[in-house]
Design an enzyme around this catalytic site. Structure first.
Site, PDB file in Angstrom:
ATOM      1  N   ASP A 200       0.868  -1.175   0.000  1.00 54.16           N
ATOM      2  CA  ASP A 200       0.000   0.000   0.000  1.00 54.16           C
ATOM      3  C   ASP A 200       0.908   1.230   0.000  1.00 54.16           C
ATOM      4  O   ASP A 200       1.678   1.448   0.939  1.00 54.16           O
ATOM      5  CB  ASP A 200      -0.898  -0.015   1.245  1.00 54.16           C
ATOM      6  CG  ASP A 200      -1.891   1.137   1.245  1.00 54.16           C
ATOM      7  OD1 ASP A 200      -1.561   2.205   0.680  1.00 54.16           O
ATOM      8  OD2 ASP A 200      -2.980   0.981   1.816  1.00 54.16           O
ATOM      9  N   TYR A 225      -5.093  11.317  -3.641  1.00 56.88           N
ATOM     10  CA  TYR A 225      -5.554  12.601  -3.074  1.00 56.88           C
ATOM     11  C   TYR A 225      -4.641  13.119  -1.965  1.00 56.88           C
ATOM     12  O   TYR A 225      -4.916  14.152  -1.385  1.00 56.88           O
ATOM     13  CB  TYR A 225      -6.999  12.485  -2.565  1.00 56.88           C
ATOM     14  CG  TYR A 225      -7.286  11.318  -1.651  1.00 56.88           C
ATOM     15  CD1 TYR A 225      -6.924  11.365  -0.313  1.00 56.88           C
ATOM     16  CD2 TYR A 225      -7.917  10.176  -2.126  1.00 56.88           C
ATOM     17  CE1 TYR A 225      -7.179  10.299   0.527  1.00 56.88           C
ATOM     18  CE2 TYR A 225      -8.175   9.105  -1.297  1.00 56.88           C
ATOM     19  CZ  TYR A 225      -7.798   9.173   0.026  1.00 56.88           C
ATOM     20  OH  TYR A 225      -8.049   8.105   0.848  1.00 56.88           O
ATOM     21  N   ARG A 375       0.187  14.562  13.563  1.00 59.77           N
ATOM     22  CA  ARG A 375       0.960  14.370  12.335  1.00 59.77           C
ATOM     23  C   ARG A 375       1.161  15.709  11.629  1.00 59.77           C
ATOM     24  O   ARG A 375       0.222  16.483  11.460  1.00 59.77           O
ATOM     25  CB  ARG A 375       0.228  13.428  11.369  1.00 59.77           C
ATOM     26  CG  ARG A 375       0.140  12.007  11.835  1.00 59.77           C
ATOM     27  CD  ARG A 375      -0.345  11.108  10.710  1.00 59.77           C
ATOM     28  NE  ARG A 375      -1.533  11.624  10.038  1.00 59.77           N
ATOM     29  CZ  ARG A 375      -2.140  11.002   9.041  1.00 59.77           C
ATOM     30  NH1 ARG A 375      -1.670   9.860   8.570  1.00 59.77           N
ATOM     31  NH2 ARG A 375      -3.223  11.513   8.486  1.00 59.77           N
TER      32      ARG A 375
HETATM   33  C1  LIG Z   1      -5.256   7.121   3.021  1.00 62.57           C
HETATM   34  C2  LIG Z   1      -5.022   5.657   3.086  1.00 62.57           C
HETATM   35  C3  LIG Z   1      -5.976   4.761   2.605  1.00 62.57           C
HETATM   36  C4  LIG Z   1      -7.306   5.255   2.109  1.00 62.57           C
HETATM   37  O1  LIG Z   1      -8.068   4.317   1.427  1.00 62.57           O
HETATM   38  P1  LIG Z   1      -9.401   4.807   0.699  1.00 62.57           P
HETATM   39  O2  LIG Z   1      -9.952   3.604   0.079  1.00 62.57           O
HETATM   40  O3  LIG Z   1      -9.008   5.883  -0.253  1.00 62.57           O
HETATM   41  O4  LIG Z   1     -10.293   5.385   1.747  1.00 62.57           O
HETATM   42  C5  LIG Z   1      -5.664   3.405   2.620  1.00 62.57           C
HETATM   43  N1  LIG Z   1      -4.475   2.962   3.095  1.00 62.57           N
HETATM   44  C6  LIG Z   1      -3.533   3.816   3.577  1.00 62.57           C
HETATM   45  C7  LIG Z   1      -2.226   3.295   4.066  1.00 62.57           C
HETATM   46  C8  LIG Z   1      -3.790   5.181   3.601  1.00 62.57           C
HETATM   47  O5  LIG Z   1      -2.879   6.028   4.070  1.00 62.57           O
END
Ligand SMILES: *Cc1c(COP(=O)(O)O)cnc(C)c1O
Length: 415
Positions: A200, A225, A375
Site C-alpha cells: 500500500d 488525493y 501528524r
Molecule cells: C489514506 C489511506 C488509505 C485510504 O483508502 P481509501 O480507500 O481511499 O479510503 C488506505 N491505506 C492507507 C495506508 C492510507 O494512508
C-alpha cells in the site's frame, strides 16, 4: 539554534520553490500541514476541470472518445513519474480499499494458509485483509511491528518461516509514524518464504521514490488525493507486474475489463494485461484531476521532491528537539531521514487538545492520530521551510502558555 533566517535561506535555495504558486492558496496566514491527508488544489486542476465540465455540456456522449482510455493513460503517467513501473503495469480506478480487495483476492487464489500484515497497518487494510481471509478460509496473521520504526524484513521472514503464507500486505510508509519500510528487502524476504507481497503506497507516492520494478515488487495499490493532489475521493491506482497479469484474476468481472467491451452479448472474457483489473465506468472528472497531479509531479521530479521532503522533515525533527522535547513531546518518527516518508509524528499525552488548539488558535493545520500522535505532513511542492519554522514556533508558544488545556480532551468524529 535554528533561526527563522536559516529557514528563509533554505527557501531561497530551494529549486522547487516556484511550484507553490501553482496551487490555490487562499489563506496565507494558515499553515497547512495536512496535505498527507488531502493535498492542495493545483490551479491547473481547477482550470482543466472547468474546461472539462464545459466540454461535457457541449459534447455529451461523444466525449467518451477522449475519456475512455484515461485509466490506462493516467496509470502510465504515474508509473513513470512516481512508481518506477513500466507502461501497461498501472491503472487508475476505484478506491484504494477496493483495489486492495481486488489484488488481495487475486493473490490468494493458490495454495497457502495465511495472510500476513502488521498491527500498525492502516485500518482499511486490516479490515479488507480480514475480509479476504474469512472468504478464503485463511488465517490472518498479524505481527507487532515497532511503533516508531515500522515493519522490518526480519519480522516478515519470521512470519513466513513456515512456508504457509499466501500473501504479505504492508504499507510502504506507516500512516501514523511515517516510517518508510524497506520495500526491496521485505519483498525479497516474503518471496523467499514463498509468499506474494501487496504494497500500500498511499503515504509514500509523491513523497519518496518507489522503484517498484527494480525492487521486484509484484502488486501495489495507492491513493492520489494525498501527495498527488488529485482531490477528495479521487480514484486510486493499482499495479500488477507484467509477468503476473495473466495469471491473476480480479474478483470483480466488470465490463471495463472485458475484451471488446462493446460487443455486448458475449460471456466474460477478460482483456489480456492490466485492463482486466478495471471494473466499471471510470470517474472522468476525477481522473483528469489525477492527470494534473501526475503532470505536476513529473515536472518537479520525484527525486528533487523527495530530497526537499526529507529536508523539511529534518527541520521538524531539529526544532522538535530544541523547543518541544522540553515540553513533553516525543518524536514518533524514525530519526534517520532515509527511513521516513513525507510526514512526522509528534507524540504527546495531550495530543488531541494540542491539535485542536493548533487549528483554532494558531492557524496551523495538522491532524491527530490516536492515541497520542500529531501528524505534520510537508508535501514538498507547496510547503516552505518558513512554514515549518513558524508552525513549530506557534506550537511551542501555545503549549508553553498552556492554551491547549482549555479544549475538550475527547476527539471528534473526523480527525
Ligand atoms: C489514506 C489511506 C488509505 C485510504 O483508502 P481509501 O480507500 O481511499 O479510503 C488506505 N491505506 C492507507 C495506508 C492510507 O494512508
Amino acid at each position: 539554534m535554528t533561526t527563522r533566517a536559516d529557514a528563509e535561506r533554505l527557501d531561497a535555495a530551494d529549486p522547487l520553490a516556484s511550484f507553490r504558486d501553482r496551487f490555490v492558496i487562499d489563506e496565507p496566514d494558515t499553515i497547512y500541514l495536512d496535505g498527507n491527508s488531502l493535498g492542495r488544489l493545483p490551479k491547473s486542476t481547477r482550470d482543466r476541470l472547468h474546461a472539462l465540465v464545459t466540454q461535457w455540456g457541449a459534447n455529451l456522449i461523444a466525449g467518451w472518445e477522449n475519456w475512455i482510455d484515461l485509466p490506462t493513460s493516467v496509470g502510465d503517467m504515474l508509473a513513470e513519474a512516481a512508481l518506477g513501473a513500466r507502461p501497461g503495469e498501472v491503472v487508475v480506478s476505484d478506491s484504494t480499499t477496493v483495489n486492495l480487495f481486488k489484488l488481495a483476492w487475486a493473490a490468494t487464489e493458490g495454495p497457502g494458509k495465511a495472510i500476513v500484515t502488521d498491527s500498525g497497518n492502516f485500518p482499511t487494510d486490516r479490515y479488507v485483509l480480514d475480509g479476504v481471509a474469512n472468504l478464503r478460509g485463511l488465517e490472518l496473521r498479524i505481527f507487532e511491528a515497532d511503533p516508531v520504526d515500522g515493519p522490518q524484513s526480519g519480522d516478515v521472514a519470521e512470519a513466513c518461516a513456515g512456508g504457509d503464507v499466501a500473501l504479505v500486505s504492508l504499507s510502504h510508509v506507516a500512516y501514523r509514524s511515517g516510517a518508510l519500510a524497506d520495500l526491496p528487502g521485505i519483498t525479497a524476504a516474503a518471496r523467499k518464504g514463498g509468499a506474494r507481497v501487496l504494497w500500500d503506497l498511499c503515504h509514500s507516492v509523491g513523497a519518496v521514490p518507489i522503484g517498484l520494478h527494480d525492487a521486484g515488487a509484484e502488486l501495489a495499490v495507492g491513493c492520489t488525493y494525498k501527495y498527488l493532489n488529485a482531490g477528495p475521493g479521487a480514484p486510486a491506482f493499482l499495479y500488477v507486474r507484467k509477468e503476473l497479469q495473466n495469471e491473476l484474476r480480479t474478483p470483480i468481472q466488470g465490463w471495463f475489463g472485458q475484451r471488446n467491451q462493446f460487443a455486448m452479448e458475449r460471456p466474460y472474457d477478460p482483456e489480456p494485461g492490466i485492463r482486466s483489473f478495471l471494473a466499471g465506468t471510470p470517474p472522468v472528472l476525477d481522473l483528469t484531476a489525477v492527470e494534473c497531479g501526475a503532470e505536476l509531479l513529473a515536472e518537479a521530479g520525484i527525486e528533487p521532491s523527495a530530497t526537499k521532503a526529507a529536508a523539511l522533515t529534518a527541520l521538524i525533527a531539529d526544532l522538535h528537539d530544541e523547543w518541544l522535547a522540553p515540553l513533553g513531546f516525543e518524536l514518533g518518527t524514525p530519526r534517520e531521514p532515509k527511513r521516513r516518508g513525507g510526514h512526522v509524528s509528534l507524540r504527546h499525552p495531550q495530543a488531541w487538545q494540542i491539535c485542536t488548539a493548533m487549528i483554532e488558535r494558531a492557524k496551523v493545520i495538522p491532524d491527530f492520530r490516536g492515541p497520542d500522535s500529531i501528524r505534520l505532513g510537508v508535501p514538498p511542492l507547496y510547503t516552505r521551510f518558513v512554514d515549518v519554522w513558524d508552525a513549530l514556533d506557534r506550537v511551542r508558544a501555545l503549549v508553553e502558555a498552556g492554551e491547549h488545556e482549555q479544549y475538550d480532551p475527547t476527539p471528534t468524529r473526523i480527525t
